[in-house]
Every structure is written in structure tokens, then in C-alpha cells.
Design an enzyme around this catalytic site. Structure first.
Site, mmCIF file in Angstrom:
data_model
loop_
_atom_site.group_PDB
_atom_site.id
_atom_site.type_symbol
_atom_site.label_atom_id
_atom_site.label_comp_id
_atom_site.label_asym_id
_atom_site.label_seq_id
_atom_site.Cartn_x
_atom_site.Cartn_y
_atom_site.Cartn_z
ATOM 1 N N ARG A 42 0.835 -1.210 0.000
ATOM 2 C CA ARG A 42 0.000 0.000 0.000
ATOM 3 C C ARG A 42 0.870 1.261 0.000
ATOM 4 N NH1 ARG A 42 -2.679 -4.610 2.082
ATOM 5 N NH2 ARG A 42 -4.804 -4.589 1.240
ATOM 6 N N ASP B 7 0.424 -6.998 -3.388
ATOM 7 C CA ASP B 7 -0.996 -6.796 -3.124
ATOM 8 C C ASP B 7 -1.521 -5.932 -4.262
ATOM 9 O OD1 ASP B 7 -3.603 -6.245 -1.812
ATOM 10 O OD2 ASP B 7 -2.602 -7.068 -0.046
ATOM 11 N N HIS C 276 -6.508 -10.150 -4.247
ATOM 12 C CA HIS C 276 -5.579 -9.037 -4.007
ATOM 13 C C HIS C 276 -4.504 -8.984 -5.100
ATOM 14 C CE1 HIS C 276 -6.976 -7.604 -0.082
ATOM 15 N NE2 HIS C 276 -7.198 -8.871 0.239
ATOM 16 N N ASP D 221 -6.480 -14.796 1.128
ATOM 17 C CA ASP D 221 -7.579 -14.112 1.822
ATOM 18 C C ASP D 221 -8.413 -13.267 0.867
ATOM 19 O OD1 ASP D 221 -5.201 -12.466 1.631
ATOM 20 O OD2 ASP D 221 -6.297 -10.952 2.769
ATOM 21 N N GLU D 222 -9.656 -13.107 1.225
ATOM 22 C CA GLU D 222 -10.572 -12.129 0.643
ATOM 23 C C GLU D 222 -10.715 -12.201 -0.879
ATOM 24 O OE1 GLU D 222 -10.452 -8.563 3.948
ATOM 25 O OE2 GLU D 222 -9.006 -8.468 2.301
ATOM 26 N N TYR E 79 -4.018 -6.362 15.250
ATOM 27 C CA TYR E 79 -3.954 -5.469 14.095
ATOM 28 C C TYR E 79 -3.562 -4.076 14.563
ATOM 29 C CZ TYR E 79 -5.341 -8.594 10.361
ATOM 30 O OH TYR E 79 -5.338 -9.579 9.416
ATOM 31 N N ASP F 7 -2.781 -1.453 13.084
ATOM 32 C CA ASP F 7 -3.185 -0.281 12.300
ATOM 33 C C ASP F 7 -4.488 0.323 12.828
ATOM 34 O OD1 ASP F 7 -3.981 -2.834 11.422
ATOM 35 O OD2 ASP F 7 -4.688 -2.079 9.509
ATOM 36 N N TRP G 175 -1.018 -3.051 8.522
ATOM 37 C CA TRP G 175 -1.450 -2.786 7.148
ATOM 38 C C TRP G 175 -1.351 -1.275 6.915
ATOM 39 C CZ3 TRP G 175 -1.982 -7.073 4.373
ATOM 40 C CH2 TRP G 175 -2.253 -8.259 5.056
ATOM 41 N N THR G 176 -0.880 -0.881 5.752
ATOM 42 C CA THR G 176 -0.456 0.512 5.585
ATOM 43 C C THR G 176 -1.350 1.349 4.669
ATOM 44 O OG1 THR G 176 1.084 -0.129 3.808
ATOM 45 C CG2 THR G 176 1.952 -0.091 6.068
ATOM 46 N N GLU G 177 -2.625 0.996 4.555
ATOM 47 C CA GLU G 177 -3.528 1.830 3.757
ATOM 48 C C GLU G 177 -3.453 3.298 4.165
ATOM 49 O OE1 GLU G 177 -5.834 -2.155 3.740
ATOM 50 O OE2 GLU G 177 -4.432 -1.098 5.031
#
Length: 482
Positions: free
Chosen positions: A132, A161, A238, A293-294, A385, A387, A435-437
């Protein structure tokens, strides 16, 4: 907090005349000398023979004396310091305890004591998302230094990602000349601005990647600190950045349409296997993380190639189609001497007996995995988490949401009461995820991780019976102010 600490009368002061001795090999002694140069001990003059009075001895001993790969013993009296371990890893972790004692002492004076110590869990990890927002290799090294000091031994490096590909792959140069760059500085702007990528030489280009030489340098740096780096190559979801670059690997065959690899085409497996071959060459880790994932799986429902694959393989659902892919990639990695770790979605559709599950959607995935005989790493979002906000949101920098204080992190117990003794042994350890969003700078990243990662470091190392919140809180505040 060590497993056992006994205090005695007296103390020992390290002075300029204090000599060091070790029975490590000449090569290992030099590596240790180089490492200590950057610590509070500074330049260490190793003597050629045991030092006796006013000395510090770092000795490999028989495993019958100190048992365990990461175990060590420290004995301090008025004559000096003796650190013993049956492995170089144990010597290294004993040194971290010695450094912590020194960094909280006056004039390098240490109390007489005996410490017998070993970790509760073999896996004590930190996850770093560089997709990210990209962080250079010097930043990664800085985190490795901190991890070593707090006896953490796994860096989970989230290298790919949808927002950017960060590792050089010689066979697919467009992954780093195109998929590693976007025409937006902040991820939020990219997210609402079309989620497109651009050429590296575009004046608007923001991003970056690690060359294979960078990767080797960081891997070696980590190994010197007894840290294993586990790379993550996301699949099947992703993967927007890959499919924008190589759209033939998607169900639609068009860029900027799909996020999941097409499981119906052999080109997908050719691509992933070629990438993984280069990853295997760069990372000696026993494990490769394959994400899992996802994945939306929506395009698979109408894709003729995916539907044909399901018919040919007698698969009843798209969950089973994902499981088919995970099993196939796992076999490829097993054939090349590696094992897989995946997020807990890899359980859906059936789990291979040799896969390790990283449980993030609560603890249920980890529980399900170990009850099936698989190993698991606990990293539930509720506790791990980093973040999330850690104080009143209106006083904090941007975060993903949620509220996770240091005290709440420290309250986490990785082994659920519902597990038997045998099942509990399959819990390998814990990991803090970042996570770096919403984390675009190194300063913001470090603000989010410290001191909360210290709580997970202690959970991973210390036996539950020595954990006390008030005591930890005082030590954590001292640690981050060193």
C-alpha cells in the site's frame, strides 16, 4: 520478562578494563563483534582465554546444561557475567537480555542474579505491508534491529498486493517497471482515482520495489539477528496489480476488471510457479506465505475456463476451486522443499494436512486448523492489528478504524481454553500485523507499531504465569524511551 529470575546480593560493574571471552568459532565471534559494535556495549575486545575476574563470558555449552534452541542462562556475581547456551541463537537472545539490563542500569552496574530463560512459542512475528505504501530497505533493517532486541524471530514481508508489486522478478520485468508504480501519492487518492498504474519513468510515479540484491541484503541482515523472513506472494485475490499488467491471467482478459487470478487457465499456474521459483531462490525460509484471503471468486462463477476446470476436477463450488489452486501451489512448493502458510480463508473448500493457518478473522480459524491436526499462528484482528487507533481517535493520526490499546493487546492469550494439551502444541505463536492503507510515512508506521508490538513480543516469549500488566507497562515505557 524472562522465565525465571533469582536475585542475589552484590553487583558487577562493566568497566573499560572488562574483557570478553567466547568459545564461538572465529567466524561467529567476528559476526558477534560486528553486531555488538552498534549496541550499548560498543566495541568489544575478545580475549583468547577465559577471563576470570572482571570478565564477561559467552559460552556454548552442552544441551544437557541449557536445553532448547533459543534458551540461555545468565549468571552475574561480583566477579563478572557468564552467559551460557547450547546454540548461537541462545547466546544471541541472552545478549539481548544483557543489553536490556544495561540500558536500564546506572553506570553499567548490574545486580547479581541468575536468569534461566526460553521462549513460550517458536514463532514471534511482525507483519509489514509494503504494497500500500513502500518502505525502503533501510527502514526494514531498522525494524529488524528492534525485533531482535525484543526477541522476535519472524518478519512476515507482505511484498505483493493490489496496490503495488514490490519484489523484482527477472522473468516478469513489467511487475516492477509498471505494477510497482501509481500516479498518486496517497493510497486513498489512488483508490478513488481509478486505481491505475503507470510507467516507472512517469513524472507522477509513486512507489518502489526491492531489487533481488536488496532482498538478499535484507535476508542476510535478518539472519545475522536470528530472524527468518517469510515472504508473501498474494494469490488468488488481491492481485489487481498483476492483472493490470498481465490481463491474460484474469477471467476477463482485460486490465482493471478483475482482482482474482483465473484458475481455469494454465497460464496462471505457469506465472505463479515461475514467480515462486525466484522467490525460493531469494528466501531460505521453510515457509512461503501465499495469502489466500478475501478472494471475491465472483468472476469464477461465470468464467467458461473456471467452470470447465470445476467440471474436469469434479468441484462443487468456487470455494473448492480456490482449494484446488491452494493445494496445487502447495504441492509445487512442497516439491521444492518448502511449506505454505496462508490466511485462514485457505481452510474453505478443504485444507491440506501440511498447510499452516494464520488466523486473522478471530481465533476460530486457528482453532479449526489445530483440531484438524494443522499448525496455526494466532493473529486475530481484535488483538493483533496494529493499524487500529490506540487512543481517542480525534487525537490520533489516520488509522484503519477500531480501538486497540496497549493493555488490550497485552491481555491476549493465544491458546484458547477449548484446546486439548496436544492441540495447544500446534499453536506456533503470535504475530502483530501492520497494514499501511493509511500509513504513508516511516514515522507514522513506527507510531502505530511501538509500543504495542512489545506486548505481543512478551506474549510470544514469556510464560503466561510471569505476565503482569502493571509490571509490563512500566518496562514498556522505559523501553520506548531508551
Amino acid at each position: 520478562m524472562p522465565r525465571s529470575v533469582e536475585y542475589h546480593s552484590g553487583n558487577f560493574t562493566i568497566s573499560p578494563e572488562t574483557k570478553f571471552y567466547t568459545n564461538l568459532s572465529a567466524e561467529s565471534r567476528q559476526a558477534l563483534t560486528d553486531y555488538l559494535e552498534g549496541t550499548s556495549l560498543g566495541s568489544v575486545p575478545f580475549a583468547e582465554s577465559a577471563t576470570g575476574n572482571n570478565g564477561i563470558e559467552l559460552n556454548l555449552c552442552d544441551s544437557s546444561i541449557v536445553t532448547g534452541n533459543e534458551a540461555y542462562r545468565i549468571e552475574i556475581d561480583k566477579k563478572g557475567i557468564r552467559l551460557s547456551a547450547s546454540t548461537e541463537t541462545g547466546i544471541f537472545y541472552g545478549l539481548q537480555t544483557l543489553l536490556q539490563l544495561l540500558n536500564n542500569s546506572d553506570n553499567k552496574t548490574l545486580p547479581a542474579l541468575t536468569i534461566n530463560d526460553s521462549p513460550r512459542f517458536p514463532y514471534r512475528g511482525l507483519h509489514l505491508d509494503v504494497s500500500r505504501h513502500f518502505f525502503d530497505k533501510e527502514f526494514v533493517k531498522k525494524q529488524l534491529d528492534a525485533m531482535a532486541y525484543f526477541k522476535m524471530n519472524r518478519l512476515h514481508w507482505h511484498l505483493t498486493d493490489g496496490a503495488g508489486w514490490r519484489i523484482e522478478i527477472k522473468k516478469y520485468p513489467r511487475l516492477t517497471s509498471f505494477a510497482a508504480w501509481r500516479p498518486f501519492d496517497k493510497l486513498n487518492d489512488w483508490w478513488v482515482g481509478g486505481r491505475t498504474f503507470c510507467e516507472q519513468d512517469d513524472p507522477r510515479a509513486v512507489g518502489g520495489y526491492y531489487t533481488q540484491d536488496d532482498i538478499r541484503e535484507v535476508v542476510a541482515y535478518a539472519a545475522e539477528r536470528h530472524i527468518t523472513i517469510i515472504p508473501e506472494i498474494e494469490m488468488p485475490g488481491h492481485s489487481e496489480e498483476v492483472l493490470a499488467t498481465y490481463p491474460e491471467l484474469s477471467c476477463s482478459g482485460k486490465p482493471y476488471v478483475n482482482a482474482d487470478f483465473c484458475i481455469g487457465t494454465e497460464k496462471t499456474f505457469e506465472f505463479l510457479e515461475n514467480v515462486l521459483l525466484e522467490v525460493i531462490d531469494l528466501f531460505p525460509s521453510e515457509y512461503i506465505h501465499i495469502g489466500g484471503d478475501e478472494a471475491s471468486k465472483s468472476s469464477w462463477k461465470t468464467c467458461p475456463r473456471c467452470q470447465k476446470r470445476m467440471a474436469d476436477e469434479h468441484l462443487n463450488s468456487v470455494d473448492e476451486l480456490q482449494s484446488y489452486m491452494i493445494h496445487r501451489i502447495e504441492k509445487f512448493l512442497n516439491d521444492h522443499g518448502r511449506k505454505i502458510i496462508g490466511w485462514d480463508e485457505i481452510i474453505e473448500g478443504g485444507l491440506s494436512p501440511t498447510a499452516t493457518v494464520m488466523s486473522w478473522r478471530g481465533e476460530e480459524g486457528g482453532i479449526k486448523a489445530v483440531k484438524a491436526g494443522n499448525q496455526a499462528i494466532m493473529t486475530p484482528g481484535k488483538y493483533c492489528y496494529l493499524d487500529a487507533f490506540q487512543d481517542a481517535p480525534n487525537t490520533q493520526p489516520m488509522a484503519i478504524g477500531g480501538y486497540l490499546t496497549l493493555e488490550k493487546v497485552y491481555s491476549f492469550e493465544p491458546v484458547p481454553d477449548s484446546l486439548s494439551t496436544k492441540e495447544a502444541e500446534l499453536i506456533l505463536g503470535v504475530q502483530g500485523n501492520v497494514w499501511t492503507e493509511h500509513i504513508p510515512t516511516p514515522e507514522h508506521y513506527e507510531y502505530m507499531i511501538y509500543p504495542r508490538i512489545l506486548a505481543l513480543a512478551e506474549i510470544g516469549w514469556s510464560p503466561s504465569e510471569v505476565k503482569k500488566w502493571d509490571n509490563f507497562h512500566t518496562r514498556a515505557l522505559q523501553a520506548v524511551n531508551i
